[in-house]
Design a protein around this motif. Structure first.
Motif, short mmCIF file in Angstrom:
data_model
loop_
_atom_site.label_atom_id
_atom_site.label_comp_id
_atom_site.label_asym_id
_atom_site.label_seq_id
_atom_site.Cartn_x
_atom_site.Cartn_y
_atom_site.Cartn_z
N GLU A 127 -2.16 6.12 -3.55
CA GLU A 127 -1.04 6.21 -4.91
C GLU A 127 -1.51 5.09 -5.65
OE1 GLU A 127 3.55 7.22 -5.90
OE2 GLU A 127 2.86 7.23 -3.93
N ASN A 128 -0.77 4.91 -7.32
CA ASN A 128 -1.00 3.91 -8.09
C ASN A 128 0.51 3.25 -8.13
OD1 ASN A 128 -3.73 4.90 -8.43
ND2 ASN A 128 -3.79 4.63 -10.67
N LEU A 129 0.48 1.65 -8.48
CA LEU A 129 1.46 1.39 -8.22
C LEU A 129 1.91 0.68 -8.69
CD1 LEU A 129 1.66 -0.72 -4.78
CD2 LEU A 129 3.03 0.69 -5.39
N THR A 130 3.45 1.05 -9.46
CA THR A 130 3.59 0.38 -10.49
C THR A 130 4.60 -0.45 -10.15
OG1 THR A 130 5.85 1.80 -10.89
CG2 THR A 130 3.27 2.09 -12.04
N VAL A 131 5.37 -1.66 -11.24
CA VAL A 131 6.51 -2.40 -10.64
C VAL A 131 7.99 -1.80 -10.55
CG1 VAL A 131 8.32 -4.01 -11.69
CG2 VAL A 131 5.79 -4.24 -12.34
N ALA A 132 8.48 0.03 -11.18
CA ALA A 132 9.14 1.01 -11.37
C ALA A 132 9.39 1.27 -9.75
CB ALA A 132 9.26 1.88 -12.14
N LYS A 133 8.03 1.03 -9.36
CA LYS A 133 7.56 1.46 -7.52
C LYS A 133 8.75 0.81 -6.51
CE LYS A 133 6.52 5.39 -4.45
NZ LYS A 133 6.69 6.21 -4.87
N LEU A 134 7.63 -0.69 -7.14
CA LEU A 134 7.92 -1.19 -5.74
C LEU A 134 9.48 -1.24 -5.93
CD1 LEU A 134 6.17 -4.67 -7.23
CD2 LEU A 134 5.22 -3.07 -5.52
N LEU A 135 9.99 -1.26 -7.53
CA LEU A 135 11.93 -1.46 -7.35
C LEU A 135 12.57 0.02 -6.38
CD1 LEU A 135 12.87 -2.47 -10.29
CD2 LEU A 135 12.77 -4.39 -8.94
N GLU A 136 12.40 0.35 -6.67
CA GLU A 136 12.17 1.73 -5.82
C GLU A 136 12.67 1.99 -4.37
OE1 GLU A 136 10.75 6.44 -5.83
OE2 GLU A 136 10.15 5.62 -7.79
N THR A 137 11.49 1.87 -4.28
CA THR A 137 11.21 1.33 -2.73
C THR A 137 11.82 0.49 -2.16
OG1 THR A 137 9.26 0.51 -3.08
CG2 THR A 137 8.49 2.98 -2.86
N GLY A 138 12.03 -0.68 -2.71
CA GLY A 138 12.80 -2.05 -1.70
C GLY A 138 11.69 -2.82 -1.64
N SER A 139 10.53 -2.09 -1.37
CA SER A 139 9.49 -3.18 -0.81
C SER A 139 8.09 -4.21 -1.65
CB SER A 139 8.78 -2.59 0.89
OG SER A 139 8.04 -3.30 0.84
N LEU A 140 7.70 -4.91 -1.35
CA LEU A 140 6.62 -5.10 -1.97
C LEU A 140 4.81 -5.29 -1.38
CD1 LEU A 140 7.46 -9.70 -3.40
CD2 LEU A 140 7.49 -7.03 -4.96
N ASP A 141 5.54 -4.96 -0.51
CA ASP A 141 4.40 -4.26 0.44
C ASP A 141 3.95 -3.70 1.14
OD1 ASP A 141 3.98 -7.81 1.59
OD2 ASP A 141 6.15 -7.48 2.03
N LEU A 142 3.77 -2.44 0.03
CA LEU A 142 3.23 -0.90 -0.12
C LEU A 142 1.62 -0.98 0.57
CD1 LEU A 142 5.57 0.16 -2.59
CD2 LEU A 142 5.50 0.33 -0.26
N ILE A 143 0.62 -1.89 -0.27
CA ILE A 143 -0.65 -1.98 -0.25
C ILE A 143 -0.90 -2.51 0.93
CG2 ILE A 143 -2.84 -3.37 -1.14
CD1 ILE A 143 -0.71 -3.92 -3.36
N ASN A 144 -1.93 -1.42 1.86
CA ASN A 144 -2.72 -1.59 3.30
C ASN A 144 -4.01 -2.38 2.28
OD1 ASN A 144 -3.44 -1.75 6.15
ND2 ASN A 144 -3.65 0.03 6.24
N GLN A 145 -4.80 -1.74 1.67
CA GLN A 145 -6.63 -2.32 1.76
C GLN A 145 -6.10 -2.57 0.03
OE1 GLN A 145 -9.43 0.29 2.93
NE2 GLN A 145 -8.66 0.39 5.01
N VAL A 146 -6.96 -4.26 0.06
CA VAL A 146 -7.51 -4.34 -0.99
C VAL A 146 -8.48 -3.56 -1.80
CG1 VAL A 146 -8.37 -6.46 -2.40
CG2 VAL A 146 -6.93 -6.79 -0.65
N GLN A 147 -8.75 -3.33 -3.50
CA GLN A 147 -9.51 -2.88 -4.08
C GLN A 147 -10.44 -3.61 -4.04
OE1 GLN A 147 -9.38 1.02 -3.78
NE2 GLN A 147 -7.49 0.81 -3.01
N THR A 148 -11.98 -3.13 -4.18
CA THR A 148 -13.05 -3.69 -4.16
C THR A 148 -14.03 -3.52 -4.76
OG1 THR A 148 -14.54 -3.63 -1.64
CG2 THR A 148 -12.99 -5.30 -2.05
#
Length: 328
Positions: free
Chosen positions: A287-308
């Motif tokens: 899923e694409n991430l937004t600032v709203a999603k980070l606040l809703e889930t209460g976590s900054l660490d939702l990304i597993n792999q960096v897109q290259t």
């Protein structure tokens, strides 16, 4: 046989780039800028109007306040100082004890309405990372516009008078970018330590200027740099050059591993280059991430792999390149 294909970047890696804990929040406040530099990967300029909205600014302030794991708030643009939300974000970050970096073009100090910036930076102990792509005036004015070098020199002298480059908590760093290639005689950034000595000696002897660190940054084929390379039919050869100098030793130090980059709309990316190329960061579920999603889930660490992408070779060629200069 002449190689024409570029090896996909992820095939060069021993294992996928896995995100670490996020400690750096880089925010691109918008594309408004008083300059229109030839190498700008953001394609910023005086005619651009895109900037942070009050709503996104408020969400970012909430993120700064809610997540003590953030150690650095890195403000960029455009000229970040010209875009909505600059001072509120500085003050929110400083109030929570975070280091604030402003990526300044220095000449903004001399634009109407911005003469208070040097004193403001000093008051809030903002770390200034300033573009000065060469210590000689000709090269700077070619890349950034007539008179930019002289303005930058005056701005650095002003910062020095306020204690920047002298007092331990008033840090001013300079950024070196190579000239854009005109032909296939490509080169990597020079040795950062030696070039820093040259800059320091020249600026001290000629202008009585002191600064803390020099960061050498490779021109990534993104934004205006990409357009310039394409016009000269150098885009693929330049990527091949970067790939041929891939250094696996840089990978563990890449800036994308512990930062997230936020655009003026509140979308989340792994780095500023992915942001400019519209390659969003993805959650484990794709899923694409937004600032709203980070606040809703209460976590900054939702990304597993960096897109290259292929331009990642720019950060991993030679001694490597990041917002903090060479990596190895």
């Amino acid at each position: 046989m002449i190689q024409t294909a570029i090896t996909p970047f992820k095939q060069k890696l021993a294992s996928p780039l896995t995100k670490k804990e996020i400690t750096v929040l880089q925010i691109n406040l918008g594309k408004r800028c008083n300059l229109a530099c030839s190498h700008c990967h953001v394609e910023a300029g005086p005619k651009r109007t895109e900037e942070l909205s009050p709503e996104t600014c408020q969400q970012l302030i909430e993120i700064i306040q809610r997540f003590p794991q953030i150690q650095i708030v890195d403000l960029t643009g455009g000229a970040p100082e010209m875009n909505y939300g600059f001072k509120p974000l500085v003050e929110a970050a400083r109030a929570t004890g975070k280091q604030v970096i402003v990526r300044s073009n220095l000449t903004i100090f001399f634009e109407d309405g911005f003469a208070d910036l040097p004193e403001y930076f000093a008051k809030h102990k903002v770390r200034v990372v300033a573009s000065l792509p060469c210590y000689l005036s000709d090269n700077v004015d070619k890349m950034r516009g007539a008179g930019v070098y002289d303005g930058s020199i005056k701005a650095l002298q002003w910062l020095n008078q306020l204690g920047y480059g002298k007092e331990p908590d008033l840090i001013v760093d300079l950024v070196y970018n190579p000239q854009l290639p005109k032909d296939e005689k490509f080169s990597l950034t020079p040795n950062q330590t030696k070039l820093e000595r040259d800059y320091k000696q020249y600026l001290q002897e000629n202008f009585d200027i002191t600064f803390n660190n020099l960061f050498t940054i490779t021109n990534l084929p993104v934004g205006r740099t990409k357009l310039s390379l394409e016009r000269k039919k150098l885009y693929t050869p330049y990527l091949q050059f970067l790939e041929s100098h891939f250094n696996a030793g840089t990978v563990e130090h890449l800036m994308c591993l512990d930062e997230i980059s936020i655009d003026y709309l509140g979308n989340v990316y792994d780095c500023d280059f992915n942001q400019m190329m519209n390659v969003p960061a993805k959650t484990r579920d794709g899923e694409n991430l937004t600032v709203a999603k980070l606040l809703e889930t209460g976590s900054l660490d939702l990304i597993n792999q960096v897109q290259t992408a292929a331009y990642c070779y720019g950060c991993t060629a030679g001694t490597g390149s990041s917002c903090g200069g060479a990596l190895v």
